[in-house]
Write a protein that holds these residues in place. Structure first.
Motif, PDB file in Angstrom:
ATOM      1  N   PRO A  17      91.511   3.249  47.037  1.00  0.00           N
ATOM      2  CA  PRO A  17      91.937   4.478  46.362  1.00  0.00           C
ATOM      3  C   PRO A  17      93.403   4.392  45.935  1.00  0.00           C
ATOM      4  O   PRO A  17      94.242   3.889  46.678  1.00  0.00           O
ATOM      5  N   PRO A  18      93.732   4.876  44.741  1.00  0.00           N
ATOM      6  CA  PRO A  18      95.139   4.901  44.317  1.00  0.00           C
ATOM      7  C   PRO A  18      95.986   5.729  45.278  1.00  0.00           C
ATOM      8  O   PRO A  18      95.521   6.720  45.842  1.00  0.00           O
ATOM      9  N   GLY A  50      86.193  11.379  41.936  1.00  0.00           N
ATOM     10  CA  GLY A  50      85.678  11.317  43.298  1.00  0.00           C
ATOM     11  C   GLY A  50      85.364   9.899  43.725  1.00  0.00           C
ATOM     12  O   GLY A  50      85.660   9.489  44.856  1.00  0.00           O
ATOM     13  N   LYS A  51      84.766   9.132  42.839  1.00  0.00           N
ATOM     14  CA  LYS A  51      84.448   7.733  43.151  1.00  0.00           C
ATOM     15  C   LYS A  51      85.724   6.899  43.284  1.00  0.00           C
ATOM     16  O   LYS A  51      85.852   6.080  44.196  1.00  0.00           O
ATOM     17  N   ILE A  52      86.656   7.110  42.377  1.00  0.00           N
ATOM     18  CA  ILE A  52      87.896   6.332  42.381  1.00  0.00           C
ATOM     19  C   ILE A  52      88.667   6.535  43.680  1.00  0.00           C
ATOM     20  O   ILE A  52      89.214   5.585  44.257  1.00  0.00           O
ATOM     21  N   PHE A  53      88.692   7.772  44.178  1.00  0.00           N
ATOM     22  CA  PHE A  53      89.496   8.096  45.364  1.00  0.00           C
ATOM     23  C   PHE A  53      88.685   8.118  46.653  1.00  0.00           C
ATOM     24  O   PHE A  53      89.203   8.489  47.705  1.00  0.00           O
ATOM     25  N   GLY A  54      87.429   7.719  46.576  1.00  0.00           N
ATOM     26  CA  GLY A  54      86.619   7.651  47.778  1.00  0.00           C
ATOM     27  C   GLY A  54      86.243   9.000  48.360  1.00  0.00           C
ATOM     28  O   GLY A  54      86.036   9.126  49.572  1.00  0.00           O
ATOM     29  N   ILE A  55      86.157  10.015  47.515  1.00  0.00           N
ATOM     30  CA  ILE A  55      85.761  11.360  47.959  1.00  0.00           C
ATOM     31  C   ILE A  55      84.569  11.828  47.119  1.00  0.00           C
ATOM     32  O   ILE A  55      84.542  12.953  46.625  1.00  0.00           O
ATOM     33  N   GLU A  56      83.602  10.961  47.001  1.00  0.00           N
ATOM     34  CA  GLU A  56      82.468  11.203  46.120  1.00  0.00           C
ATOM     35  C   GLU A  56      81.691  12.453  46.512  1.00  0.00           C
ATOM     36  O   GLU A  56      81.296  13.253  45.654  1.00  0.00           O
ATOM     37  N   ASP A 101      83.591  -0.694  49.356  1.00  0.00           N
ATOM     38  CA  ASP A 101      83.460  -1.805  48.408  1.00  0.00           C
ATOM     39  C   ASP A 101      84.221  -1.441  47.148  1.00  0.00           C
ATOM     40  O   ASP A 101      84.470  -0.254  46.884  1.00  0.00           O
ATOM     41  N   PRO A 102      84.593  -2.420  46.347  1.00  0.00           N
ATOM     42  CA  PRO A 102      85.228  -2.104  45.065  1.00  0.00           C
ATOM     43  C   PRO A 102      84.341  -1.170  44.244  1.00  0.00           C
ATOM     44  O   PRO A 102      83.117  -1.262  44.272  1.00  0.00           O
ATOM     45  N   VAL A 103      84.972  -0.235  43.536  1.00  0.00           N
ATOM     46  CA  VAL A 103      84.265   0.735  42.708  1.00  0.00           C
ATOM     47  C   VAL A 103      84.593   0.465  41.248  1.00  0.00           C
ATOM     48  O   VAL A 103      85.769   0.325  40.896  1.00  0.00           O
ATOM     49  N   THR A 104      83.574   0.381  40.422  1.00  0.00           N
ATOM     50  CA  THR A 104      83.760   0.165  38.985  1.00  0.00           C
ATOM     51  C   THR A 104      83.364   1.430  38.236  1.00  0.00           C
ATOM     52  O   THR A 104      82.265   1.952  38.417  1.00  0.00           O
ATOM     53  N   ILE A 105      84.275   1.916  37.409  1.00  0.00           N
ATOM     54  CA  ILE A 105      84.103   3.168  36.676  1.00  0.00           C
ATOM     55  C   ILE A 105      84.085   2.887  35.181  1.00  0.00           C
ATOM     56  O   ILE A 105      84.882   2.084  34.685  1.00  0.00           O
TER      57      ILE A 105
END
Length: 332
Positions: free
Chosen positions: A56-57, A179-185, A40-44
């Motif tokens: 992920p970028p 980690g959240k931004i790149f999906g490696i939380e 899902d979209p992640v908001t930071i």
């Protein structure tokens, strides 16, 4: 009174696991599978903004050696198109040269907006006075129309918003957000848990005096010293090692003060930030050979601790920095 020995300038880049732990982390990261798409979209939260990532970028750029090392320790090299702001300040040590040899440096100092656009960048990881200036050419607002998201270094938020004094949690926050931004939380959480465990071990072994040692951070400058205030990472590192930054009431991240304040507050230890053309040895010699500093306890007792730039700025080597400071303060 003061000879023209040291440069008063410092890179507008504002600046730790042990080398072995860091190398092991990078090796492990290289073995991981490619980044997965975000479910899902992640908001930071980034300073006073909320930034949303749908995926992920894939073409990220980090500014400065410490933020580049954060990306690398998380295994994000394949999601980067380069880095900026390192060679122009001479902050790249031999270890980091090996780590970034496959990545191009897109700008020796501050990147232009055109540089980032020209490389199809989708994430710029930087900070205020770390690659961005308030009202400057490269900001979250100027990059947004070109589809470039910006994540701001937590330490640097003090330049644009009111915030509490710096702590180690600010560095952990950046790793967790990446980690959240790149999906490696999970990987980021595991890394931070390891750092926290190391920190607990260091602090449990501290031989602290009744009162924290008075510590001054000497970055650069001759007529007036450039130093760390209450929002700069060395303040957190010093406190974690059982000391107290004598300038922790200085309401800035990094800034220039008068030597009178240093003499009046009489530090017991001076922390030297080592980078650039003027060596740590020259900075120490400047203080030891100047009669104006003869009565400072740190000078009288020859108590200097040297931190490399990458150790003194938020990043993976902050743990190593705390260990080094604890040894210098207490022999721990």
């Amino acid at each position: 009174m003061f000879k023209n020995l040291l440069s008063s300038s410092r890179p507008f880049t504002s600046r730790l696991v042990s080398s072995g732990v860091l190398s092991a982390s990078l090796t492990a990261a290289a073995a991981l599978s490619p980044l997965q798409a975000l479910a899902d979209p992640v908001t930071i939260q980034s300073c006073d903004r909320q930034v949303t990532f749908d995926s992920p970028p894939k073409a990220a750029v980090s500014h400065d050696v410490n933020m580049t090392e954060m990306m690398l320790v998380l295994g994000l090299r394949d999601s980067m198109v380069g880095y900026t702001g390192v060679s122009g300040w001479k902050t790249l040590d031999e270890e980091m040269r090996r780590k970034v040899k496959e990545l191009p440096e897109l700008a020796a100092k501050h990147p232009s907006k055109e540089t980032l656009i020209g490389h199809d960048v989708d994430l710029y990881f930087a900070g205020w006075n770390y690659g961005m200036k308030v009202g400057g050419e490269v900001t979250p607002e100027t990059l947004a129309p070109f589809g470039i998201n910006v994540y701001e270094l937590t330490e640097s938020c003090s330049h644009i918003i009111d915030r509490p004094k710096i702590t180690m949690a600010d560095m952990y926050n950046d790793l967790l957000n990446l980690g959240k931004i790149f999906g490696i939380e999970e990987k980021a959480e595991s890394l931070v848990a390891g750092y926290k465990s190391e920190m607990s071990e260091i602090q449990n072994n501290l031989k602290s005096p009744e009162k924290p040692l008075r510590v001054f951070v000497y970055d650069s400058g001759e007529d007036k010293p450039f130093t760390a205030g209450r929002y700069a990472m060395p303040t957190a590192l010093i406190e974690a090692a059982g000391g107290k930054n004598i300038m922790d009431d200085f309401e800035k991240s990094w800034g220039t003060i008068g030597w009178e304040a240093v003499v009046d507050r009489n530090p017991e230890v001076v922390v030297i930030v080592n980078y650039g053309k003027v060596t740590a040895e020259q900075k120490i010699a400047f203080m030891k050979n100047n009669p104006a500093f003869a009565d400072i306890d740190a000078v009288k007792n020859d108590r200097f601790v040297v931190l490399e730039y990458v150790e003194a700025t938020p990043g993976p080597r902050n743990i190593k920095a705390v260990k080094k400071l604890a040894a210098g303060f207490h022999g721990s």
